[in-house]
Design a protein around this motif. Structure first.
Motif, PDB file in Angstrom:
ATOM      1  N   THR A  78       0.854  -1.195   0.000  1.00 47.09           N
ATOM      2  CA  THR A  78       0.000   0.000   0.000  1.00 47.09           C
ATOM      3  C   THR A  78       0.885   1.239   0.000  1.00 47.09           C
ATOM      4  O   THR A  78       1.205   1.785   1.069  1.00 47.09           O
ATOM      5  CB  THR A  78      -0.905   0.003   1.251  1.00 47.09           C
ATOM      6  OG1 THR A  78      -0.079  -0.200   2.407  1.00 47.09           O
ATOM      7  CG2 THR A  78      -1.954  -1.106   1.189  1.00 47.09           C
ATOM      8  N   THR A 127      -8.480   0.715   1.104  1.00 44.27           N
ATOM      9  CA  THR A 127      -8.261  -0.721   0.989  1.00 44.27           C
ATOM     10  C   THR A 127      -9.554  -1.420   1.402  1.00 44.27           C
ATOM     11  O   THR A 127     -10.391  -0.845   2.087  1.00 44.27           O
ATOM     12  CB  THR A 127      -7.101  -1.173   1.899  1.00 44.27           C
ATOM     13  OG1 THR A 127      -7.355  -0.749   3.237  1.00 44.27           O
ATOM     14  CG2 THR A 127      -5.767  -0.610   1.422  1.00 44.27           C
ATOM     15  N   THR A 179      -7.440  -7.078   0.571  1.00 44.91           N
ATOM     16  CA  THR A 179      -6.375  -7.232   1.563  1.00 44.91           C
ATOM     17  C   THR A 179      -6.157  -8.703   1.891  1.00 44.91           C
ATOM     18  O   THR A 179      -5.009  -9.164   1.962  1.00 44.91           O
ATOM     19  CB  THR A 179      -6.688  -6.412   2.824  1.00 44.91           C
ATOM     20  OG1 THR A 179      -6.727  -5.022   2.466  1.00 44.91           O
ATOM     21  CG2 THR A 179      -5.642  -6.615   3.901  1.00 44.91           C
TER      22      THR A 179
END
Length: 191
Positions: free
Chosen positions: A28, A111, A116
């Motif tokens: 990220t 996210t 994830t």
């Protein structure tokens, strides 16, 4: 003295794994600070692969790395971290996740639990034995709370012989402070 928070603790835990790393992932990119940390603390030969779904995030990361003359070590990928298997098929030494939304960006772009979990599964499969993953999660807002809970449940159910999973958080902070998960791979594992 640096302020202690989930991100600085993630750096603290992952730092010892970086001196001999060949491949490191920033799942990220965000504003680029974790990518910069990884680039600054790895050997010249190390490749850092940094993912983000927002071109704005990768542009900020590129500028930051260029200012520090470290862009040469980093491969910036405009794609979801869920698609990591499309880009990486070699052993990973360490990986970092800093979940949520881009600080200073659109809070509606964030996210998600599904992507994830897919990214975590893909990275865990490629992670070297004794490799480490850090995940900073933010339960202080509704979407972040759901994602943090999802990550927690997933990690709680990992095979304890294959992985050691720890959790760090501030206990004297109000408003659901960030939670840091630390995962070390102990032996080979398949999902």
């Amino acid at each position: 003295m640096e302020v202690v928070n989930a991100v600085t603790m993630a750096h603290h835990f992952i730092h010892p794994k970086l001196s001999t790393a060949n491949l490191v992932i920033d799942a990220t990119a965000g504003n680029g600070y974790d990518t910069l940390f990884l680039a600054e603390n790895t050997p010249k030969k190390t490749t850092i692969v940094s993912f983000d779904i927002q071109a704005e995030a990768l542009a900020k990361t590129e500028i930051l790395l260029s200012k520090h003359s470290l862009l040469y070590k980093v491969r910036l990928i405009l794609d979801s971290h869920a698609n990591i298997a499309n880009y990486i098929n070699q052993p990973i030494d360490a990986a970092m996740f800093n979940l949520g939304y881009l600080p200073g960006g659109n809070h509606l772009v964030s996210t998600s639990p599904d992507t994830t979990l897919q990214a975590m599964t893909n990275i865990l499969q490629c992670l070297k034995t004794k490799g480490l993953i850090t995940i900073a999660a933010y339960p202080g807002y509704e979407h972040g709370r759901v994602e943090c809970q999802t990550v927690h449940e997933y990690l709680t159910n990992l095979n304890q012989k294959a992985f050691t999973v720890g959790c760090w958080s501030m206990v004297n902070q109000k408003n659901n402070p960030p939670v840091l998960y630390i995962i070390q791979k102990n032996k080979e594992w398949t999902a």
